[in-house]
Write an enzyme that holds these catalytic residues in place. Structure first.
Site, short mmCIF file in Angstrom:
data_model
loop_
_atom_site.label_atom_id
_atom_site.label_comp_id
_atom_site.label_asym_id
_atom_site.label_seq_id
_atom_site.Cartn_x
_atom_site.Cartn_y
_atom_site.Cartn_z
NE ARG A 176 -4.23 -2.45 1.97
CZ ARG A 176 -4.78 -1.46 1.76
NH1 ARG A 176 -5.51 -1.29 0.42
NH2 ARG A 176 -5.22 -0.65 2.57
CD GLU A 222 -11.47 3.51 -1.85
OE1 GLU A 222 -11.78 2.21 -2.00
OE2 GLU A 222 -10.41 3.76 -1.23
NE ARG A 263 -3.98 2.25 0.69
CZ ARG A 263 -3.84 3.66 0.72
NH1 ARG A 263 -2.71 4.26 0.09
NH2 ARG A 263 -4.85 4.43 1.17
CG ASP A 292 -6.66 7.34 0.54
OD1 ASP A 292 -6.72 6.28 0.52
OD2 ASP A 292 -7.79 7.65 1.67
#
Length: 240
Positions: free
Chosen positions: A161, A121, A113, A118
């Site tokens: 992760r 999504e 990750r 971020d």
């Protein structure tokens, strides 16, 4: 008979003394030291890391670098990593081959990750995809998939992760992948207060985000219609 017995005793004494000879002691010490150092070298630099159980706390604390190969990009901010310790000097690419079957790679690769960011999504479990989510996936896939990269692992998240910084070499130098995604406006600085990992680059990451926002790159072109990945998760996954 006495003379023969005396000669045998003398030979035994010489044999016993020979094990204590300085040269024998030095040779034994050298072999022992070489064995210990070889084992430590293997454990620290040449042992393949195939699961999170292979990581020791020191690797997460001391900015330990792992070099390997990206076998698959799964989302806009994560990928599968096959550790190739020692690189070409240890035979990777000519004596040792990287597996290609997904069934094998699944148990021999680490899920990484990207730290500090971020990405929008994608559609999961019937939830709608965020704008630019496919763009982020496509960009990351083209940027690092099937390429050699270096990662610095920081922690392990709730999904098992490895949260890590990732570097890849391009024609114009070594690139921090998280930074490049922020620069192009296809990711934002990680919003969560728990589990956030930036290395020493949080201020740099935030400045890159501000610049992308100023120039309305990528997701920042949405203006007031922008829903950050953190806000999306609150609405669609936590029901807040």
């Amino acid at each position: 008979m006495a003379l023969i017995s005396s000669t045998k005793n003398s030979d035994v004494q010489e044999e016993n003394i020979s094990f204590l000879h300085p040269k024998v002691i030095l040779l034994s010490a050298g072999i022992t030291l070489t064995t210990i150092l070889s084992f430590k070298l293997y454990r620290q630099y040449l042992r393949p890391i195939r699961s999170i159980l292979d990581l020791n706390p020191k690797m997460l604390e001391n900015n330990h670098k792992l070099r390997g190969y990206v076998t698959r990009v799964g989302d806009g901010d994560n990928f599968r990593f096959y550790h190739t310790p020692g690189g070409i000097f240890w035979g990777w690419g000519w004596l040792k081959k990287i597996p290609t079957k997904r069934s094998i790679l699944k148990n021999e690769t680490l899920m990484i990750r990207l730290c500090g960011i971020d990405a929008p999504e994608r559609s999961h479990f019937g939830k709608p995809a965020q704008p630019f989510s496919e763009d982020a996936l496509k960009w990351l896939n083209q940027y690092i998939n099937k390429r050699k990269v270096t990662i610095i692992p920081y922690s392990i998240d709730q999904y098992k992760r490895i949260v890590a910084k990732c570097f890849v070499w391009k024609w114009n130098g070594r690139k921090d992948v998280s930074a490049e995604m922020l620069r192009n406006g296809i990711a934002i600085v990680y919003e969560g207060k728990v589990g956030a990992e930036f290395g020493d680059n949080e201020d740099w990451y935030r400045n890159l985000e501000k610049r992308a926002k100023w120039f309305k790159r990528g997701i920042w072109s949405l203006g007031s219609n922008l829903m950050t990945p953190g806000e999306y998760k609150k609405v669609y996954y936590r029901g807040e």
